[in-house]
Design a protein around this motif. Structure first.
Motif, PDB file in Angstrom:
ATOM      1  N   TYR A   3       0.831  -1.208   0.000  1.00 47.13           N
ATOM      2  CA  TYR A   3       0.000   0.000   0.000  1.00 47.13           C
ATOM      3  C   TYR A   3       0.865   1.257   0.000  1.00 47.13           C
ATOM      4  O   TYR A   3       0.575   2.227  -0.686  1.00 47.13           O
ATOM      5  N   PHE A   7       1.004   4.056  -2.837  1.00 48.11           N
ATOM      6  CA  PHE A   7       0.776   5.445  -2.441  1.00 48.11           C
ATOM      7  C   PHE A   7       1.905   6.344  -2.958  1.00 48.11           C
ATOM      8  O   PHE A   7       1.663   7.355  -3.620  1.00 48.11           O
ATOM      9  N   GLY A  67      -3.956  -0.250  -8.945  1.00 46.66           N
ATOM     10  CA  GLY A  67      -4.270  -0.596  -7.563  1.00 46.66           C
ATOM     11  C   GLY A  67      -5.161  -1.816  -7.484  1.00 46.66           C
ATOM     12  O   GLY A  67      -4.947  -2.717  -6.668  1.00 46.66           O
ATOM     13  N   TRP A  74      -9.179  -1.855  -2.312  1.00 43.39           N
ATOM     14  CA  TRP A  74      -8.457  -0.955  -1.397  1.00 43.39           C
ATOM     15  C   TRP A  74      -7.202  -0.388  -2.038  1.00 43.39           C
ATOM     16  O   TRP A  74      -6.834   0.760  -1.807  1.00 43.39           O
ATOM     17  N   VAL A  78      -6.317   3.596  -2.522  1.00 42.99           N
ATOM     18  CA  VAL A  78      -5.075   4.232  -2.057  1.00 42.99           C
ATOM     19  C   VAL A  78      -4.351   4.924  -3.217  1.00 42.99           C
ATOM     20  O   VAL A  78      -3.933   6.080  -3.112  1.00 42.99           O
ATOM     21  N   ALA A  82      -3.762   8.921  -3.720  1.00 40.01           N
ATOM     22  CA  ALA A  82      -2.394   9.438  -3.799  1.00 40.01           C
ATOM     23  C   ALA A  82      -2.213  10.309  -5.034  1.00 40.01           C
ATOM     24  O   ALA A  82      -1.544  11.340  -4.985  1.00 40.01           O
TER      25      ALA A  82
END
Lengths: 175, 150
Positions: A3, A7, A67, A74, A78, A82
């Motif tokens: 993650y 990000f 992602g 999820w 993220v 970002a």
């Protein structure tokens, strides 16, 4: 960990993507294909095509797609967040100093200096995609025809040519 | 896309005046990131402060987000099919053609400044040759802009 990588990768893309979606492609490719190997060359080409065929900015599309592929919903949340954060941050920062931003000579010269950078970036995008995706004479011919059509028929929506080109591939490579 | 934003913001909802919209747009285009997202940040901020920014960004990104989630969830299941692969093999040359068209268009608009074109060529070749991260192109280009016009 993944993650955090998603990000940071899309934070970098968001911070340095000046000059529109096409100029952002080399940045996205560097992060997503070269650095982290989240997408293969083929998947990256498919992502670019899907981004052209769907509405919305390429930055958002690639963040959501990557992602999702890497960790699921999820992950796309993220990565997309970002990508948007630099916009939120910079607009909020500049909002109070708008006239300063517009009149500051250094800022304006910096922005003006981005024009050749954007040309170079879009050139790199074209070179890199051609290298990955144009592998035979049929593809060269098809690309040339589409280029001429797009260039001399600016009023026609390029998505039409994109779809027809895909159908041509379907027929040629399928037979 | 921009006429669409303008109609919503200036004509229908009257959040911004025409002048404010044009100013916001020029800022939105000069900042990094997607222009639609930057415009949303600006308009939201003008109307309702930071909370307005957040709500506008959510509104501007959610449709693309949902569409791509939907597309990706199907696509990643079926991308290996031969017909799908053949379609994308055919579409790729068209994408390259579109991007080359964009280079030609922007390059033409830069013809009034040969320095720009030369810098563009140099940036293009050093990036490919040294396999640089493209963010360096942005930084070098911007800094050269400052130095050249000192």
């Amino acid at each position: 960990m993944i993650y955090l990588q998603l990000f940071l990768a899309f934070l970098r893309v968001g911070f340095f993507s000046f000059g529109g979606g096409m100029a952002a492609l080399p940045l996205i490719e560097k992060e997503v294909v070269d650095t982290y190997h989240w997408l293969s060359n083929g998947e990256f080409l498919e992502l670019v095509t899907l981004s052209e065929l769907t509405p919305g900015p390429i930055g958002i599309n690639s963040a959501t797609f990557t992602g999702f592929k890497v960790v699921g919903v999820w992950g796309s949340l993220v990565a997309t967040l970002a990508f948007c954060l630099p916009s939120i941050f910079l607009v909020s920062l500049i909002f109070r100093f708008l006239s300063y931003f517009e009149e500051n000579v250094i800022v304006q010269h910096f922005l003006r200096g981005l024009r050749p950078a954007v040309i170079a970036l879009i050139g790199i995008a074209a070179y890199s995609l051609a290298q990955k995706g144009i592998k035979d004479w049929f593809a060269i011919g098809l690309g040339t025809v589409v280029f001429i059509l797009v260039y001399y028929r600016k009023k026609t929506d390029p998505i039409l040519f994109l779809l027809l080109s895909g159908v041509a591939g379907l027929i040629w490579y399928g037979s | 896309m921009l006429p669409l934003i303008k109609r919503e913001i200036v004509e229908k909802k009257k959040v911004l005046t025409e002048e404010e919209f044009i100013e916001g747009l020029s800022v939105a285009q000069s900042l990094p990131g997607a222009i639609a997202i930057n415009t949303a940040c600006f308009v939201g901020r003008k109307a309702r402060g930071i909370a307005g920014t957040l709500v506008s960004v959510l509104g501007a990104s959610l449709p693309s987000f949902l569409i791509i989630l939907f597309v990706a969830s199907f696509f990643l299941q079926y991308r290996h099919l031969e017909a799908v692969q053949n379609f994308f093999r055919g579409a790729t040359p068209a994408i390259v053609a579109l991007i080359i068209g964009a280079v030609v268009d922007i390059g033409k608009s830069a013809l009034d400044d040969w320095g720009d074109l030369i810098i563009a060529f140099i940036l293009f070749f050093i990036t490919l040759f040294f396999n640089l991260h493209p963010l360096w192109i942005v930084l070098i280009g911007g800094m050269l802009g400052v130095l050249r016009r000192k």
